[in-house]
Design a protein around this motif. Sequence first.
Motif: not given
Length: 82
Positions: A73-76, A78-82
Motif C-alpha cells: 500500500r505504501l509503495e502504491s 508513493l507511485k501515485v504521488g509521483m
Amino acid sequence: MISFDGGVLYVTFTRKTNLTRLVRLLEAEAQLGLHDRAVAIYKGRREPLRKQMSIPALAAMVRAEVETMKQLRLESALKVGM
C-alpha cells in the motif's frame, strides 16, 4: 470465521478478511494456549487451501502477510504521488 472442535482451532478466511484483527485473535489464543493446533482454510479465487499448523506459526504467517500488504500500500501510494 473461527470455530473449534476439541483441541483443534479452525480458521477460515478470504482475501478480504481483516487480517490485523485475525492476528490479534491468534496471538491471544497462542498466549492462552487453549488449543494445540490450527487448521487454516484460505478461500481464494481458485480452490481452497487447507494447512494444519501450530497456532503461533499461523499467527506469524498472517502477521507477515499484514506487513507485506502494508508495504504494498505504501509503495502504491508513493507511485501515485509521483
